[in-house]
Design an enzyme around this catalytic site. Structure first.
Site, PDB file in Angstrom:
ATOM      1  N   SER A  48      -7.459   4.109   9.643  1.00 40.23           N
ATOM      2  CA  SER A  48      -8.245   4.129   8.401  1.00 40.23           C
ATOM      3  C   SER A  48      -7.581   3.245   7.334  1.00 40.23           C
ATOM      4  O   SER A  48      -8.217   2.364   6.750  1.00 40.23           O
ATOM      5  CB  SER A  48      -8.339   5.586   7.922  1.00 40.23           C
ATOM      6  OG  SER A  48      -8.699   5.664   6.571  1.00 40.23           O
ATOM      7  N   ARG A  66     -14.592  13.102   8.846  1.00 36.00           N
ATOM      8  CA  ARG A  66     -13.286  13.739   9.113  1.00 36.00           C
ATOM      9  C   ARG A  66     -12.993  14.818   8.083  1.00 36.00           C
ATOM     10  O   ARG A  66     -12.436  15.872   8.403  1.00 36.00           O
ATOM     11  CB  ARG A  66     -12.167  12.680   9.071  1.00 36.00           C
ATOM     12  CG  ARG A  66     -12.161  11.757  10.279  1.00 36.00           C
ATOM     13  CD  ARG A  66     -11.251  10.556  10.054  1.00 36.00           C
ATOM     14  NE  ARG A  66      -9.877  10.940   9.740  1.00 36.00           N
ATOM     15  CZ  ARG A  66      -9.032  10.188   9.034  1.00 36.00           C
ATOM     16  NH1 ARG A  66      -9.388   9.015   8.565  1.00 36.00           N
ATOM     17  NH2 ARG A  66      -7.807  10.612   8.816  1.00 36.00           N
ATOM     18  N   HIS A 105       0.848  -1.195   0.000  1.00 39.23           N
ATOM     19  CA  HIS A 105       0.000   0.000   0.000  1.00 39.23           C
ATOM     20  C   HIS A 105       0.879   1.239   0.000  1.00 39.23           C
ATOM     21  O   HIS A 105       1.846   1.327   0.756  1.00 39.23           O
ATOM     22  CB  HIS A 105      -0.882   0.014   1.259  1.00 39.23           C
ATOM     23  CG  HIS A 105      -1.715   1.255   1.346  1.00 39.23           C
ATOM     24  ND1 HIS A 105      -2.910   1.381   0.674  1.00 39.23           N
ATOM     25  CD2 HIS A 105      -1.516   2.423   1.999  1.00 39.23           C
ATOM     26  CE1 HIS A 105      -3.413   2.588   0.910  1.00 39.23           C
ATOM     27  NE2 HIS A 105      -2.592   3.236   1.710  1.00 39.23           N
ATOM     28  N   LYS A 114      -8.633  -1.137   6.044  1.00 42.91           N
ATOM     29  CA  LYS A 114      -8.876  -1.634   4.687  1.00 42.91           C
ATOM     30  C   LYS A 114      -7.842  -2.695   4.305  1.00 42.91           C
ATOM     31  O   LYS A 114      -8.157  -3.688   3.662  1.00 42.91           O
ATOM     32  CB  LYS A 114      -8.842  -0.460   3.692  1.00 42.91           C
ATOM     33  CG  LYS A 114     -10.064   0.456   3.867  1.00 42.91           C
ATOM     34  CD  LYS A 114      -9.973   1.745   3.089  1.00 42.91           C
ATOM     35  CE  LYS A 114      -8.992   2.707   3.700  1.00 42.91           C
ATOM     36  NZ  LYS A 114      -9.144   4.107   3.344  1.00 42.91           N
ATOM     37  N   ASP A 164     -15.025   2.918   7.874  1.00 42.06           N
ATOM     38  CA  ASP A 164     -13.979   3.887   7.519  1.00 42.06           C
ATOM     39  C   ASP A 164     -14.509   4.894   6.513  1.00 42.06           C
ATOM     40  O   ASP A 164     -14.240   6.090   6.617  1.00 42.06           O
ATOM     41  CB  ASP A 164     -12.750   3.159   6.956  1.00 42.06           C
ATOM     42  CG  ASP A 164     -11.756   4.168   6.378  1.00 42.06           C
ATOM     43  OD1 ASP A 164     -11.261   4.991   7.166  1.00 42.06           O
ATOM     44  OD2 ASP A 164     -11.528   4.159   5.165  1.00 42.06           O
TER      45      ASP A 164
HETATM   46  N1  URA Z   1      -5.862   7.445   3.208  1.00 44.49           N
HETATM   47  C1  URA Z   1      -6.803   6.723   3.867  1.00 44.49           C
HETATM   48  O1  URA Z   1      -7.232   5.674   3.411  1.00 44.49           O
HETATM   49  N2  URA Z   1      -7.238   7.216   5.050  1.00 44.49           N
HETATM   50  C2  URA Z   1      -6.799   8.368   5.600  1.00 44.49           C
HETATM   51  O2  URA Z   1      -7.236   8.721   6.663  1.00 44.49           O
HETATM   52  C3  URA Z   1      -5.834   9.100   4.883  1.00 44.49           C
HETATM   53  C4  URA Z   1      -5.375   8.609   3.685  1.00 44.49           C
END
Ligand code: URA
Length: 437
Positions: A183, A168, A82, A187, A161
């Site tokens: 966050s 947010r 990632h 995932k 999320d």
């Molecule tokens: N990318 C994400 O998936 N979440 C965040 O909070 C910031 C960047």
């Protein structure tokens, strides 16, 4: 349990219990907790932080809010990567086939680009015919048979999320390391891989502007992944200037083919090699130097490029641009408008703001201003010079590709703001600032 008490407890700096965190996440996702109470809790977390136990529970609660992918049939071979996002960052297209050629099982869900950063799904869709939606069965069968599949992430992955991020975004609570780490990791954990390598970027084109912040985010994410039983590594990489020379979807796919053919730009190759070697080390247990040598062999011997072609064809994509690659962009098509952006005076390029270059590419049609906008797969920028290079007045710094002349003005304005010049060559910056394992 009263939500008011949870907000008050975090506001006063105390650690929340597992029950309180799960109550907050489940209640908000299910609709029983209103936005105004969740907003207050997010701000309290933003200001007070969370310890590692709280973060593991928060991440786990978000991960369990939707579907999770079971990759246990691949044993310890499942491996994911990632990136926290950057400009010209096409490393997934390079490392996925390298690692699959070396025996890894890359079952990857990727996102689309928004704002100044590109997304892997948009890049893959620049290949005519490439399907980024596969059924769960097709996805897993492909990984089993050829070692790699990349599809678009569905909304069912960590829906908590998605809902929390939307809040947010409008409550000034995005740039909080605990909230970003939970966050991203919710995932990644839901995507199921046993081995996860993070590319945490810092600099003008990244979420994290300083190397210290990137290191802190990387350490927090590695800790969350390990607490959940995954094998983790993070590479801290520079995103002050775009990675490679191509910014834009088809242009980036073609540059990835150049790297897989052993003819790519050095910076992009170095970052790709470091990520692929960490991925191989995690699932094979090989020492770092041996992993690096295997990655180099996969490219020099052609196995990685053959795997790339197999992967593209398997997902329905046209592959002639790979076999016909001649070291130049254009195999996926050429934009009708090409414009040479030139240096106004002699001098060294002393800085390149990657975010503004990403915005310039977006203005040309390569990105979206808002989710749902369509993109022009051929649009983008080929840099001809980068930070540290000397330019004579009138020399081309960047070639702009777009579908309409009218889009050039805004892109050139971004480039004017992105570049700084001076009489002295700037000191080179490190590309990789460390590995956290
Ligand atoms: N990318 C994400 O998936 N979440 C965040 O909070 C910031 C960047």
């Amino acid at each position: 349990m009263r939500f008011y008490d949870i907000i008050q407890k975090k506001r006063d700096g105390a650690a929340l219990s597992e029950e309180e965190i799960r109550y907050a996440v489940d209640g908000f996702t299910g609709g029983s907790v209103p936005d105004y109470q969740m907003s207050a809790l997010l701000m309290a977390i933003f200001l007070r932080g969370m310890d590692s136990r709280e973060l593991s529970v928060l991440t786990d609660a978000m991960m369990r809010s939707g579907e999770t992918v079971d990759l246990s049939m691949f044993g310890n071979l499942s491996v994911d990567k990632h990136s926290t996002g950057g400009v010209g960052d096409k490393t997934t297209l390079i490392v996925a086939p390298i690692v699959a050629a070396l025996g890894g099982k890359v079952a990857k869900m990727s996102g689309r680009g928004l704002g100044h950063t590109g997304g892997t799904v948009d890049k893959l869709e620049a290949i005519p015919g490439f399907k980024t939606a596969l059924s769960r069965e097709e996805f897993l069968r492909q990984v089993e048979e050829i070692g790699v599949a990349v599809i678009g992430a569905t909304g069912n992955l960590a829906p908590a999320d998605k809902k929390i991020y939307a809040l947010r975004d409008v409550t000034a609570t995005v740039d909080s390391i605990p909230l970003i780490a939970s966050s991203i990791m919710s995932k990644k954990l839901a995507s199921g891989s046993q081995n996860i390598v993070l590319d945490v970027k810092y600099g003008s084109g990244a979420f994290m502007k300083t190397v210290e912040a990137a290191r802190q985010l990387a350490g927090t994410m590695v800790e969350i992944g390990k607490a959940s039983g995954r094998n983790m590594a993070a590479v801290i990489t520079n995103m002050d200037i775009p990675l490679g020379y191509a910014v834009g979807n088809a242009l980036e796919v073609e540059e990835s083919v150049a790297v897989l053919s052993g003819q790519g730009p050095e910076d992009l190759w170095q970052v790709s090699r470091a990520l692929a070697a960490r991925m191989l080390s995690l699932f094979s247990g090989l020492p770092d130097d041996e992993s690096t040598a295997r990655v180099e062999e996969a490219v020099s011997g052609g196995a990685a490029l053959r795997k790339f072609e197999e992967w593209i064809v398997r997902q329905g994509g046209r592959a002639d641009f790979i076999a016909d690659f001649i070291g130049e962009p254009g195999g996926l098509g050429v934009s009708p408008v090409r414009y040479a952006y030139k240096a106004a005076a002699d001098g060294y390029i002393t800085g390149m703001d990657a975010e503004k270059i990403g915005k310039a590419a977006s203005a040309l049609g390569a990105g979206r201003a808002q989710a749902g906008d369509t993109i022009d797969p051929l649009a983008g920028i080929i840099l001809k010079r980068k930070t540290g290079d000397f330019c004579r007045a009138g020399e081309t710094i960047a070639e702009l590709h777009t579908s309409k002349d009218a889009l050039l003005e805004e892109a050139c304005a971004y480039l004017d703001g992105a570049l700084t010049f001076g009489p002295d060559k700037p000191a080179p910056q490190p590309l990789i600032s460390g590995v956290i394992q």
